[in-house]
Design a protein around this motif. Sequence first.
Motif, mmCIF file in Angstrom:
data_model
loop_
_atom_site.group_PDB
_atom_site.id
_atom_site.type_symbol
_atom_site.label_atom_id
_atom_site.label_comp_id
_atom_site.label_asym_id
_atom_site.label_seq_id
_atom_site.Cartn_x
_atom_site.Cartn_y
_atom_site.Cartn_z
ATOM 1 N N GLY B 86 6.181 -206.784 35.834
ATOM 2 C CA GLY B 86 7.535 -207.336 35.768
ATOM 3 C C GLY B 86 7.607 -208.486 34.784
ATOM 4 N N VAL B 87 6.655 -209.390 34.867
ATOM 5 C CA VAL B 87 6.645 -210.558 33.980
ATOM 6 C C VAL B 87 6.501 -210.119 32.521
ATOM 7 N N LEU B 88 5.727 -209.066 32.285
ATOM 8 C CA LEU B 88 5.463 -208.647 30.901
ATOM 9 C C LEU B 88 6.527 -207.697 30.336
ATOM 10 N N GLY B 89 7.540 -207.406 31.119
ATOM 11 C CA GLY B 89 8.649 -206.616 30.594
ATOM 12 C C GLY B 89 8.459 -205.110 30.675
ATOM 13 N N VAL B 90 7.320 -204.657 31.215
ATOM 14 C CA VAL B 90 7.082 -203.202 31.268
ATOM 15 C C VAL B 90 8.090 -202.554 32.228
ATOM 16 N N SER B 91 8.286 -203.176 33.387
ATOM 17 C CA SER B 91 9.238 -202.629 34.364
ATOM 18 C C SER B 91 10.655 -202.646 33.793
ATOM 19 N N ALA B 92 11.023 -203.750 33.129
ATOM 20 C CA ALA B 92 12.388 -203.880 32.598
ATOM 21 C C ALA B 92 12.665 -202.830 31.533
ATOM 22 N N THR B 93 11.675 -202.561 30.687
ATOM 23 C CA THR B 93 11.858 -201.571 29.622
ATOM 24 C C THR B 93 11.984 -200.169 30.223
ATOM 25 N N ALA B 94 11.132 -199.891 31.216
ATOM 26 C CA ALA B 94 11.199 -198.582 31.876
ATOM 27 C C ALA B 94 12.555 -198.417 32.562
ATOM 28 N N ALA B 95 13.018 -199.483 33.218
ATOM 29 C CA ALA B 95 14.307 -199.424 33.927
ATOM 30 C C ALA B 95 15.460 -199.226 32.949
ATOM 31 N N LEU B 100 19.670 -195.796 30.847
ATOM 32 C CA LEU B 100 20.312 -195.155 29.699
ATOM 33 C C LEU B 100 20.494 -193.655 29.948
ATOM 34 N N VAL B 101 19.474 -193.035 30.502
ATOM 35 C CA VAL B 101 19.511 -191.590 30.776
ATOM 36 C C VAL B 101 20.538 -191.298 31.876
ATOM 37 N N ILE B 102 20.584 -192.132 32.894
ATOM 38 C CA ILE B 102 21.538 -191.912 34.000
ATOM 39 C C ILE B 102 22.970 -192.006 33.482
ATOM 40 N N VAL B 103 23.250 -193.036 32.719
ATOM 41 C CA VAL B 103 24.618 -193.257 32.235
ATOM 42 C C VAL B 103 25.036 -192.172 31.238
ATOM 43 N N SER B 104 24.071 -191.676 30.459
ATOM 44 C CA SER B 104 24.434 -190.663 29.464
ATOM 45 C C SER B 104 24.581 -189.271 30.080
ATOM 46 N N GLY B 105 24.383 -189.172 31.370
ATOM 47 C CA GLY B 105 24.585 -187.896 32.053
ATOM 48 C C GLY B 105 23.391 -186.963 31.993
ATOM 49 N N LEU B 106 22.286 -187.422 31.389
ATOM 50 C CA LEU B 106 21.108 -186.556 31.269
ATOM 51 C C LEU B 106 20.276 -186.508 32.545
ATOM 52 N N ALA B 112 14.150 -185.884 33.722
ATOM 53 C CA ALA B 112 14.614 -186.674 32.570
ATOM 54 C C ALA B 112 14.484 -188.175 32.832
ATOM 55 N N VAL B 113 14.888 -188.607 34.043
ATOM 56 C CA VAL B 113 14.836 -190.042 34.359
ATOM 57 C C VAL B 113 13.376 -190.519 34.379
ATOM 58 N N GLU B 114 12.532 -189.696 35.002
ATOM 59 C CA GLU B 114 11.112 -190.060 35.096
ATOM 60 C C GLU B 114 10.488 -190.164 33.704
ATOM 61 N N THR B 115 10.797 -189.157 32.867
ATOM 62 C CA THR B 115 10.233 -189.168 31.514
ATOM 63 C C THR B 115 10.720 -190.391 30.744
ATOM 64 N N PHE B 151 15.054 -209.409 27.247
ATOM 65 C CA PHE B 151 15.851 -208.585 26.341
ATOM 66 C C PHE B 151 16.274 -207.279 27.016
ATOM 67 N N PHE B 152 15.298 -206.605 27.649
ATOM 68 C CA PHE B 152 15.644 -205.309 28.247
ATOM 69 C C PHE B 152 16.438 -205.473 29.536
ATOM 70 N N GLY B 153 16.301 -206.635 30.181
ATOM 71 C CA GLY B 153 17.172 -206.950 31.314
ATOM 72 C C GLY B 153 18.620 -207.041 30.834
ATOM 73 N N ALA B 154 18.800 -207.729 29.703
ATOM 74 C CA ALA B 154 20.144 -207.875 29.121
ATOM 75 C C ALA B 154 20.666 -206.523 28.636
ATOM 76 N N ALA B 155 19.754 -205.731 28.056
ATOM 77 C CA ALA B 155 20.165 -204.413 27.558
ATOM 78 C C ALA B 155 20.621 -203.520 28.716
ATOM 79 N N THR B 156 19.950 -203.647 29.862
ATOM 80 C CA THR B 156 20.361 -202.863 31.038
ATOM 81 C C THR B 156 21.728 -203.349 31.527
ATOM 82 N N ALA B 157 21.934 -204.651 31.473
ATOM 83 C CA ALA B 157 23.242 -205.199 31.856
ATOM 84 C C ALA B 157 24.325 -204.666 30.921
ATOM 85 N N LEU B 158 23.958 -204.508 29.646
ATOM 86 C CA LEU B 158 24.910 -203.971 28.670
ATOM 87 C C LEU B 158 25.245 -202.516 29.001
ATOM 88 N N VAL B 159 24.227 -201.771 29.447
ATOM 89 C CA VAL B 159 24.453 -200.376 29.854
ATOM 90 C C VAL B 159 25.469 -200.347 30.991
#
Lengths: 250, 328
Positions: B86-95, B100-106, B112-115, B151-159
Amino acid sequence: MSRLSIRNLHARQGAREVVSGVNLEVPPREMVALVGPNGAGKSTLMLAAAGLHRITRGESRLDGEVIHKVDVVQRSLRLGYLPQERRLAWGMPALEVAALGAPFSTPPAARERGREALALFGIEDLAATSVFALSGGERARVLLARLFATQASLLMADEPVAGLDPDAQLMCLERLRDHSRAGGSVLVTLHDLTLAARFADRVAVLDQGRIVSDGPPEDALSPRVLKTVFGLKAQWIEAGDQRLLLAERA
Amino acid sequence: MRAQGLSLAMAVGLLVAIVLSLFVGEVALSGEQYRQAFQDLASAPGEILWQVRAPRALAAALTGGALGLAGAILQGLLRNPLADPGVLGVSATAAFMAALVIVSGLALVPGAVETAAWIGALACGGGLALFTARVREPEALILFGVAMSSFFGAATALVFNLSPSPIATAEVLAWLMGSVEARSWLDSLWAAPALFLALFLAMRAAPGLKMLTLGEVAAEASGLRMGRLKMAAILGASLATGAAVALAGVIGFVGLAAPHLVRRLAREDPARLLIPSSLTGALILVAADVLARLVPTDQELKLGVFTALIGAPLFALIAWRAARSWRT
């Protein structure tokens, strides 16, 4: 042939060149002390010579082989290095830390070597104690034990006696000297000039990245060199069967 | 304690927690129904036990195991008890990738989500590996990871912000809160190979992680090939985290807490810590999932929320204790 042969070595820290064209030989059966003021480039020179820091020009050879061409495992079996930094990440038992000197042995053999090395520094009774529970001096001895557990022919120690009490300082330097007497080679950086003069077979004085004096202690640490490099007023005095260096601020 | 003994104790604890989790759920089963569930797998109690509770327990165990392993690897590599995926951003990037996949309907495409979660975790791991190839200081890598996480936390918020559908937004939110509810055997089967590969890489990295306790320079002088170690460790941690996020969404603090809980028992040896930490992570998450189900609320507590509520104070405690050790 020298065990370590440093020729025209240049090295940088960032953009600044801190080692400029150093030549230095460390033959078998010799203990060489590298001295110099703070920032003279001692640690960088030692790291670069050991193949642990980039050499921008010149070369360092271990038993005749260019250091960067020696396989890292082979290098570790022939060259033991003790850094100045003594911070350990985890509070493992002292024996486990000392045994890290023999990473390519089986665990029981590594522990045996670690145990022998701890005994060499008189701290075998601390084997099971976490290094976090040890005093700074005890921890330094554990790390020295780790260096000796490598059983490498060339031992390089960066400020090994810093922070040790006088007895431990003498013990540490005696052990290093014993190693060279037994056929090994030692390169050690020291701030204490009197200890360097007393224990080293040869002293090399480094100033602003250059060797300004290299030879037997009494020649290398001449009053003129000490005045020029350290700003000290020094003299050699007779003390029993020894000649000791006495230095004071000029 | 010997490493094998510690691992065995943790494995027994995990087994007990898994068995307990089979007895807890929305529907209370009688002794007779349990007997029926074992005799007839297709019966209603059998369906509840073997198609709902057991796969859920397995998913919790695999997720916790993956996070516990990733935390132990990263803490060993960075020589820092505060490091975790979590601290290193791996979880945030994966999330972020999963969102992104969920919102795009894929998300309707199986796997797809797992990949996407795996790609995110591995991309972040790749970024960390590239960074670490150029910068030696572990503290710098942590700061880089924190930046990635933000950054990826913010990007998820943007999603969220730009999501066209409230249903998709709710789905992303559920993902981000982390849960092993309604997971199937197949879901676990997807994650298991990555976890085993991560475990293999962790075992390869183990002697190097132990050597790193001396610091990077002394470890290199001792024959450690730092480049290889970093690659194995970061890839292993990323794969494990990717597997965890793919299986259960974002679950914080397990990666941080699990190594810390067994560190003393493993005699502070980062190599000896890997398996016990993984088993502890699994135990924590299976136990947390049982507890989350026992809390009497109208809506079932999300696992990620529950672990964060317990984990955040623990994080503060670890930081306080770590600061004390840095002073010595």
